[in-house]
Design a protein around this motif. Sequence first.
Motif, PDB file in Angstrom:
ATOM      1  N   ALA A   1       0.844  -1.191   0.000  1.00  0.00           N
ATOM      2  CA  ALA A   1       0.000   0.000   0.000  1.00  0.00           C
ATOM      3  C   ALA A   1       0.883   1.247   0.000  1.00  0.00           C
ATOM      4  CB  ALA A   1      -0.896   0.002   1.225  1.00  0.00           C
ATOM      5  N   LEU A   2       0.540   2.180  -0.852  1.00  0.00           N
ATOM      6  CA  LEU A   2       1.273   3.434  -0.940  1.00  0.00           C
ATOM      7  C   LEU A   2       0.377   4.568  -0.450  1.00  0.00           C
ATOM      8  CD1 LEU A   2       2.959   2.948  -4.431  1.00  0.00           C
ATOM      9  CD2 LEU A   2       3.960   2.555  -2.174  1.00  0.00           C
ATOM     10  N   ILE A   3       1.003   5.563   0.149  1.00  0.00           N
ATOM     11  CA  ILE A   3       0.253   6.690   0.697  1.00  0.00           C
ATOM     12  C   ILE A   3       0.810   8.001   0.168  1.00  0.00           C
ATOM     13  CG2 ILE A   3      -0.504   5.509   2.778  1.00  0.00           C
ATOM     14  CD1 ILE A   3       1.829   6.758   4.285  1.00  0.00           C
ATOM     15  N   ARG A   4      -0.065   9.001   0.088  1.00  0.00           N
ATOM     16  CA  ARG A   4       0.357  10.324  -0.359  1.00  0.00           C
ATOM     17  C   ARG A   4       1.132  11.022   0.744  1.00  0.00           C
ATOM     18  NH1 ARG A   4      -4.507  13.123  -3.827  1.00  0.00           N
ATOM     19  NH2 ARG A   4      -4.588  11.540  -5.457  1.00  0.00           N
TER      20      ARG A   4
ATOM     21  N   GLN B   1       6.813   5.988  -5.866  1.00  0.00           N
ATOM     22  CA  GLN B   1       6.385   6.270  -7.238  1.00  0.00           C
ATOM     23  C   GLN B   1       5.567   7.548  -7.245  1.00  0.00           C
ATOM     24  OE1 GLN B   1       4.090   2.553  -7.659  1.00  0.00           O
ATOM     25  NE2 GLN B   1       2.334   3.801  -8.189  1.00  0.00           N
ATOM     26  N   ARG B   2       5.147   7.948  -8.427  1.00  0.00           N
ATOM     27  CA  ARG B   2       4.294   9.126  -8.583  1.00  0.00           C
ATOM     28  C   ARG B   2       3.026   8.720  -9.313  1.00  0.00           C
ATOM     29  NH1 ARG B   2       6.336  14.370  -7.712  1.00  0.00           N
ATOM     30  NH2 ARG B   2       8.516  14.368  -7.113  1.00  0.00           N
TER      31      ARG B   2
ATOM     32  N   ASN C   1       1.108  13.401 -10.796  1.00  0.00           N
ATOM     33  CA  ASN C   1       2.420  13.765 -10.264  1.00  0.00           C
ATOM     34  C   ASN C   1       2.453  13.880  -8.729  1.00  0.00           C
ATOM     35  OD1 ASN C   1       5.116  14.019 -10.938  1.00  0.00           O
ATOM     36  ND2 ASN C   1       5.045  16.254 -10.871  1.00  0.00           N
ATOM     37  N   TYR C   2       1.501  13.238  -8.041  1.00  0.00           N
ATOM     38  CA  TYR C   2       1.557  13.185  -6.579  1.00  0.00           C
ATOM     39  C   TYR C   2       2.590  12.144  -6.171  1.00  0.00           C
ATOM     40  CZ  TYR C   2      -2.799  15.831  -6.251  1.00  0.00           C
ATOM     41  OH  TYR C   2      -3.748  16.800  -6.330  1.00  0.00           O
ATOM     42  N   ARG C   3       3.369  12.478  -5.156  1.00  0.00           N
ATOM     43  CA  ARG C   3       4.347  11.525  -4.633  1.00  0.00           C
ATOM     44  C   ARG C   3       3.648  10.511  -3.746  1.00  0.00           C
ATOM     45  NH1 ARG C   3       8.133  15.739  -1.925  1.00  0.00           N
ATOM     46  NH2 ARG C   3       6.219  16.915  -2.095  1.00  0.00           N
ATOM     47  N   LEU C   4       4.011   9.261  -3.926  1.00  0.00           N
ATOM     48  CA  LEU C   4       3.488   8.177  -3.101  1.00  0.00           C
ATOM     49  C   LEU C   4       4.642   7.549  -2.329  1.00  0.00           C
ATOM     50  CD1 LEU C   4       1.065   6.483  -5.657  1.00  0.00           C
ATOM     51  CD2 LEU C   4       0.485   8.113  -3.833  1.00  0.00           C
TER      52      LEU C   4
END
Length: 132
Positions: free
Chosen positions: A4-7, A35-36, A40-43
Amino acid sequence: MSEALIRIGELAARAGVSIRTVDYYTQLGLLAPAQRTAGNYRLYRMVDVERIHLVQRLEVHGLPLDEIAAALTNGQTDVGAILSRIDEDLQVLHAAAESASPELQGLLGAIATRVHALINVALQIPPDLPLP
């Protein structure tokens, strides 16, 4: 199953820091987005919450952020695990100093100062230097 990736905002909230702190840690190389998004939000990974906490504990113990970043980005060994163990040892040392007599507090303080100096020297050793 994928991780799971989060902003960045959620990372900051979970770690108890500001988004500016996450940005600063990212600029120093202490964190790296996994990743983005298409927008273009960073995760970031959930483990980055613990990484932020580790960096903060090491900083409280007197290690400069640039030296922590250099150690964490070395890549030659699992420096993160080594720094975690050092952090745990320093926490034990500080806990012992708090409950010790004044004379012993001075001695434990001197030991902690020496440990910090040794860590700083160790962080400056080139990773490809052969050990005897």
